[in-house]
Design an enzyme around this catalytic site. Sequence first.
Site, PDB file in Angstrom:
ATOM      1  N   ARG A  67       0.820  -1.217   0.000  1.00 47.82           N
ATOM      2  CA  ARG A  67       0.000   0.000   0.000  1.00 47.82           C
ATOM      3  C   ARG A  67       0.849   1.261   0.000  1.00 47.82           C
ATOM      4  O   ARG A  67       0.391   2.314  -0.444  1.00 47.82           O
ATOM      5  CB  ARG A  67      -0.991  -0.021   1.152  1.00 47.82           C
ATOM      6  CG  ARG A  67      -2.052  -1.106   0.954  1.00 47.82           C
ATOM      7  CD  ARG A  67      -3.088  -1.128   2.021  1.00 47.82           C
ATOM      8  NE  ARG A  67      -2.487  -1.428   3.306  1.00 47.82           N
ATOM      9  CZ  ARG A  67      -3.170  -1.520   4.438  1.00 47.82           C
ATOM     10  NH1 ARG A  67      -4.460  -1.338   4.444  1.00 47.82           N
ATOM     11  NH2 ARG A  67      -2.553  -1.789   5.560  1.00 47.82           N
ATOM     12  N   GLU A 104       6.159  -9.174  14.388  1.00 50.56           N
ATOM     13  CA  GLU A 104       5.552  -9.682  15.606  1.00 50.56           C
ATOM     14  C   GLU A 104       5.189 -11.164  15.495  1.00 50.56           C
ATOM     15  O   GLU A 104       5.012 -11.847  16.486  1.00 50.56           O
ATOM     16  CB  GLU A 104       4.316  -8.854  15.987  1.00 50.56           C
ATOM     17  CG  GLU A 104       3.193  -8.840  14.969  1.00 50.56           C
ATOM     18  CD  GLU A 104       3.347  -7.781  13.876  1.00 50.56           C
ATOM     19  OE1 GLU A 104       2.352  -7.540  13.191  1.00 50.56           O
ATOM     20  OE2 GLU A 104       4.439  -7.229  13.694  1.00 50.56           O
TER      21      GLU A 104
END
Length: 183
Positions: A67, A104
């Site tokens: 994006r 993460e």
Amino acid sequence: MTAVSPELQGLLLHRIRDVADYPKPGVMFKDITPLLADPVAFGALTEALAELCVRCGATKVVGLEARGFILAAPAAIRAGLGFVPVRKAGKLPGATLSQRYELEYGSAEIEVHAEDLTVDDHVMVIDDVLATGGTAEASLELIRRAGATVAGVAVLLELGFLSGRERLEPVLAGAPLEVLITV
């Protein structure tokens, strides 16, 4: 942090849609596609990002997959600058520089064409969201390894609760972090 007019912030926020439990349960996804579909909002965002590029003295704009490409390319054109994509590993032909980083939930690797950035370049990194900061941090390492200078990082949306700013600020080395909206 960038001072954004309340009018621009309202225009942008009104067109960012929350999608609950995407991509997995418990996650509130920030969907920017309604913003992209609105030419007034997308135009205002493009103008704001282009102004940041000029103000920071950028000579090139890096967009982070995927994006970030959508936001960075029109901002680069509007600012009269070149656009350089930073892609997932294996997506660019020819000689590349790569950088592995931790997420993460695992690890990832990004690449840039080795010849697209030079020692004369001052590079603004643009992405849609600053979450944990891993991708942005890796992109700064790539830019510096290519010999270029980091002019700054600009994002549409910072997810403050994920502490990406704390991870990113030490590696910015004085370059600004420009955030249009923080949630």
